[in-house]
Design an enzyme around this catalytic site. Structure first.
Site, PDB file in Angstrom:
ATOM      1  N   HIS A 279      -9.291   1.092   0.034  1.00  0.00           N
ATOM      2  CA  HIS A 279      -8.881   1.953   0.894  1.00  0.00           C
ATOM      3  C   HIS A 279      -9.531   3.378   1.522  1.00  0.00           C
ATOM      4  O   HIS A 279     -10.161   3.644   0.614  1.00  0.00           O
ATOM      5  CB  HIS A 279      -7.663   2.527   0.020  1.00  0.00           C
ATOM      6  CG  HIS A 279      -6.408   3.369   0.625  1.00  0.00           C
ATOM      7  ND1 HIS A 279      -6.694   4.538   0.888  1.00  0.00           N
ATOM      8  CD2 HIS A 279      -5.534   2.943   1.391  1.00  0.00           C
ATOM      9  CE1 HIS A 279      -5.746   5.167   1.585  1.00  0.00           C
ATOM     10  NE2 HIS A 279      -4.954   4.172   2.042  1.00  0.00           N
TER      11      HIS A 279
ATOM     12  N   ASP B 235       2.486   1.922   3.777  1.00  0.00           N
ATOM     13  CA  ASP B 235       1.870   3.116   3.463  1.00  0.00           C
ATOM     14  C   ASP B 235       2.544   4.346   3.433  1.00  0.00           C
ATOM     15  O   ASP B 235       2.433   5.516   4.077  1.00  0.00           O
ATOM     16  CB  ASP B 235       0.796   3.264   4.828  1.00  0.00           C
ATOM     17  CG  ASP B 235      -0.567   4.234   4.233  1.00  0.00           C
ATOM     18  OD1 ASP B 235      -0.366   4.669   3.130  1.00  0.00           O
ATOM     19  OD2 ASP B 235      -1.464   4.534   5.053  1.00  0.00           O
TER      20      ASP B 235
ATOM     21  N   GLU C 167       1.050  -1.064   0.026  1.00  0.00           N
ATOM     22  CA  GLU C 167      -0.083   0.014  -0.010  1.00  0.00           C
ATOM     23  C   GLU C 167       0.775   1.231  -0.044  1.00  0.00           C
ATOM     24  O   GLU C 167       1.149   1.845   0.957  1.00  0.00           O
ATOM     25  CB  GLU C 167      -1.006  -0.059   1.419  1.00  0.00           C
ATOM     26  CG  GLU C 167      -1.985   1.161   1.392  1.00  0.00           C
ATOM     27  CD  GLU C 167      -2.536   1.300   2.715  1.00  0.00           C
ATOM     28  OE1 GLU C 167      -2.875   2.365   3.185  1.00  0.00           O
ATOM     29  OE2 GLU C 167      -3.140   0.185   3.260  1.00  0.00           O
TER      30      GLU C 167
END
Length: 324
Positions: free
Chosen positions: A160, A280, A7
């Protein structure tokens, strides 16, 4: 240890310029730093990956992405631009980057066409959407062709957070700190995922794969509760218990949750085969994410599955052995 980070955000300067900047001085400084990292691949991103042992980043358009648009025509245009850009970046660094396509769900037929183009022609490995699209959720019947395409192409959809709020939420009034990644995004996204389960999406599309970040947006820790309350409902339509869709149709990533206790609980709840590593980037710290997994009190076999093995399987990437 090989690391595939699932991600990891990117942006295009021409799109990024349209995003609102928070008014506080601290937030503005953070956004300025994120902005230069989101639009970069070689000055900041690859050196940081190299410093901390990230072999591959799976890139996706940062929130709110295409879900931030109301005009369907603009959404189709921007999704195509973003996916073309992503494919070009991957072609320049094929051993370091993979990608998840942006989808213009404002026009479901166009979204299906773009998914086929992105996977079949551009070589992307799935898609990512930022929660709802103009207040419409993916259990809506008009998105059935999208699920069919995902199932046929055998690629995952990453759900998401980050779409603009669909409606006022009174519990957040007067408590701005609860908005966004601290709490509301996880609550909104987990609610969206529950709509997919209880809407029968995975009964109709048993080969579909959904990925949730942030250790599953609360849900792995609520499975027993979901099962017990659903079992007591008068009208039950699902083919399985709610919990049984996790680890099969629904996978989770470690993005932004560097908690040994939470990881151990997630492994007990959904199994190590259902958990994928993520940082992230650039919103979270790469060093912390790697150190967390390396020091987590889990077996080395589970650590290897989470760090890279599950991503190789789900995205159908070359295995670690093939890459050496």
């Amino acid at each position: 240890m090989r690391y595939i980070a699932m991600e990891e955000a990117f942006a295009l300067p021409e799109m990024q310029a349209g995003y609102p900047v928070p008014k506080t001085e601290t937030a503005a400084r953070w956004v300025a730093d994120w902005g230069k990292r989101l639009c970069d691949y070689t000055t900041y991103r690859l050196p940081e990956m190299d410093r901390h042992g990230i072999d591959v980043q799976v890139l996706s358009l940062t929130a709110p992405g295409i879900q931030g648009l109301t005009d369907a025509g603009q959404a189709v245009k921007d999704a195509r631009i973003a996916n073309d850009h992503l494919a070009e970046v991957i072609a320049e660094h094929p051993d370091r980057f993979r990608g998840l396509a942006a989808l213009p769900l404002q026009d479901p037929e166009a979204a299906v066409a773009e998914l086929h183009r992105a996977v079949g022609m551009l070589g992307l490995n799935g898609a990512l959407v930022n929660d709802h699209t103009n207040g419409s959720y993916l259990d809506d019947p008009r998105y059935e062709p999208v699920w069919t395409a995902l199932e046929e192409l055998r690629v995952p959809l990453y759900l998401h957070p980050g779409a603009p709020p669909a409606e006022p939420w009174q519990v957040l009034e007067g408590r701005p700190e609860l908005r966004g990644p601290l709490w509301s995004w996880a609550a909104e996204t987990s609610g969206h995922a529950l709509r997919l389960i209880f809407g029968g999406v995975f009964d109709r599309h048993p080969g579909a794969t959904l990925i949730l970040g942030h250790l599953g947006e609360f849900l792995p820790f609520q499975l027993a509760r979901l099962d017990s309350r659903y079992d007591r409902q008068e009208h039950r339509t699902l083919e399985r218990k709610p919990s049984e869709y996790f680890g099969d149709n629904i996978l989770i990533t470690t993005s932004g949750v560097c908690s040994p206790a939470a990881l151990a609980g997630a492994i007990l709840a959904v199994g190590a085969d259902a958990i994928l590593f993520a940082v992230d980037y650039p919103f979270e710290d790469t060093a912390e994410a790697v150190q967390f997994l390396e020091q987590a009190p889990i077996s080395n076999r589970d650590r290897e599955k989470i760090s890279h093995g599950n991503a190789e399987r789900v995205l159908r990437l070359p295995t670690a052995e093939a890459s050496t």
